[in-house]
Design a protein around this motif. Structure first.
Motif: not given
Length: 163
Positions: A143-159
């Protein structure tokens, strides 16, 4: 692809723009831009999720271990606390040489949205001593989160790709 949504939850919509920027053998990359719509003196501000930013986050979230088995091999991909056994199709030690344990994670990059959530998709591959082109065996999602002009990735998963 362009979508208007309040991605940062501040009550104002942002415009997400996904640009297709390159392709070739074993290479297909999109860029993610978030445009914040402002006032007349500054009609918009473009914030880009830079390759170095997402690769740093992906590298911290994923580990790969090769498991040799005679002339064949398999692997274990660890994503957060999840361990995924992976098969390495058509691999032959005598033909391909040793497998590099550094994964190929930035050659295939895609972005999409699902119910207002931006999703990053990274092709996961490996390289061997005797071949330059990577062999892709699955996809890493975050999941890509966007806040205050910055991006972070979370909830990594693999298929894993179906063989």
């Amino acid at each position: 692809m362009m979508k208007v949504h309040d991605y940062d939850g501040d009550g104002k919509d942002e415009l997400s723009i996904v640009l297709y920027v390159g392709s070739g053998t074993g290479y297909s990359v999109e860029q993610l831009h978030m445009l914040e719509i402002g006032k007349e003196e500054a009609p918009y501000r473009d914030n880009e999720l830079k390759e170095t930013d997402y690769l740093d986050q992906v590298d911290q979230a994923v580990q790969f271990k090769v498991i040799p088995d005679g002339d064949k091999a398999s692997g274990e991909l660890t994503v957060g606390s999840e361990v995924y056994p992976v098969s390495l199709p058509d691999y032959s030690l005598s033909e391909f040489g040793s497998i590099n344990e550094n994964l190929v994670l930035g050659n295939i990059v895609r972005f999409s949205t699902e119910n207002g959530t931006m999703i990053a998709n990274f092709g996961v591959g490996y390289t061997c001593a005797n071949f330059v082109s990577p062999v892709f065996f699955g996809n890493l999602y975050a999941n890509v989160r966007y806040m205050d002009g910055k991006f972070s990735l979370s909830d990594f998963r693999f298929t894993e790709d179906e063989q």
